[in-house]
Design an enzyme around this catalytic site. Structure first.
Site, PDB file in Angstrom:
ATOM      1  N   LYS A  73     -11.245 -90.638  38.784  1.00  0.00           N
ATOM      2  CA  LYS A  73     -10.470 -89.402  38.964  1.00  0.00           C
ATOM      3  C   LYS A  73      -9.403 -89.544  40.053  1.00  0.00           C
ATOM      4  O   LYS A  73      -9.365 -88.770  41.020  1.00  0.00           O
ATOM      5  CB  LYS A  73     -11.393 -88.234  39.293  1.00  0.00           C
ATOM      6  CG  LYS A  73     -12.453 -87.931  38.242  1.00  0.00           C
ATOM      7  CD  LYS A  73     -13.286 -86.720  38.659  1.00  0.00           C
ATOM      8  CE  LYS A  73     -14.396 -86.427  37.664  1.00  0.00           C
ATOM      9  NZ  LYS A  73     -15.496 -87.428  37.741  1.00  0.00           N
ATOM     10  N   THR A  98       1.068 -94.454  45.127  1.00  0.00           N
ATOM     11  CA  THR A  98      -0.283 -94.920  45.435  1.00  0.00           C
ATOM     12  C   THR A  98      -1.122 -95.036  44.169  1.00  0.00           C
ATOM     13  O   THR A  98      -1.846 -96.021  43.967  1.00  0.00           O
ATOM     14  CB  THR A  98      -0.960 -93.964  46.431  1.00  0.00           C
ATOM     15  OG1 THR A  98      -0.214 -93.964  47.656  1.00  0.00           O
ATOM     16  CG2 THR A  98      -2.391 -94.387  46.726  1.00  0.00           C
TER      17      THR A  98
END
EC number: 4.1.1.23
Length: 233
Positions: free
Chosen positions: A60, A67
């Site tokens: 998740k 990033t």
């Protein structure tokens, strides 16, 4: 990953190994979540892959686009079959996740990428009060599903209760991966929007994730076969 996906909610590989050994070499679809991955690192994925199981890596991801893109480049190299992000990270983040998988995939075919809409532990009251979302739970899930499709992802994680509406909105090829699945005799624990495998199939789920009904059963193989029977009914 059309078979029921078994959530390997364990901390150690020894527990995983003992659990999988009960299935006598059968090729399964399994979910490796945060608990198992963070306790054991990427090596856990390789060990499970060596046993010819399909893997949904359920981390998740939710961070700034660059990033997440970099993280997905690394995760793609693990050779898993499916990964996910939080749809609430936004369209740009989801697009970056997809791009990262495409860059990192060495086989020429990236893993399936899906996005979490609203957790199955979240009620409409919780969502509206804690997330300051004025829409209904269904409206929020459908909004995130549409955003996910716009970003070029393969589907969403949703409860079975929203699956049919998502199918109507985004098409039958758009995955509706459903956790919160329990056999009728089992407790719901901390999840709220929970259904049986047969009910999930009938109301539009494309894939189901089953954890405690199998992993905590006295006879996990029998429980899995019951889930499989209901899912294919």
């Amino acid at each position: 990953m059309n078979k029921p996906i078994i959530a390997l909610d364990f901390q150690t590989y020894q527990e995983v190994e003992a659990f999988l050994a009960q299935f006598s070499g059968e090729s399964l679809s399994v979910k490796v979540g945060m608990e198992l991955f963070y306790s054991n690192g990427p090596a856990i994925v390789e060990k499970i892959k060596q046993q010819n199981h399909a893997i949904f890596l359920d981390l998740k991801l939710h961070d700034i686009p660059n990033t997440v893109k970099s993280a997905m480049i690394g995760l793609a190299k693990l050779g898993v079959d499916m990964v996910n992000v939080h749809a609430s990270g936004g369209k740009k983040m989801m697009e970056a996740a997809r791009e990262g998988l495409e860059i990192g995939s060495t086989s020429g075919k990236r893993p399936k990428l899906i996005a979490v809409t609203q957790l199955t532990s979240t009620s409409e009251t919780d969502m509206q009060k804690e997330q300051l979302v004025k829409a209904s739970l269904l409206e929020s899930v459908l909004h995130y599903s549409d955003l996910t499709k716009q970003a070029g992802l393969d589907g969403v994680v949703c409860s079975a209760l929203e699956a049919d509406e998502i199918k109507l909105q985004n098409g039958s090829d758009f995955l509706r991966v459903t956790p919160g699945i329990r056999l009728a005799s089992d407790a719901t624990d901390d999840q709220i929007r929970v259904v049986t495998p047969e009910k999930a199939r009938s109301i539009g789920s494309s894939n189901i994730v089953v954890g405690r009904s199998i992993t905590r059963a006295n006879d996990p193989v029998a429980a899995y076969n019951q889930v499989l029977k209901e899912w294919n009914a």
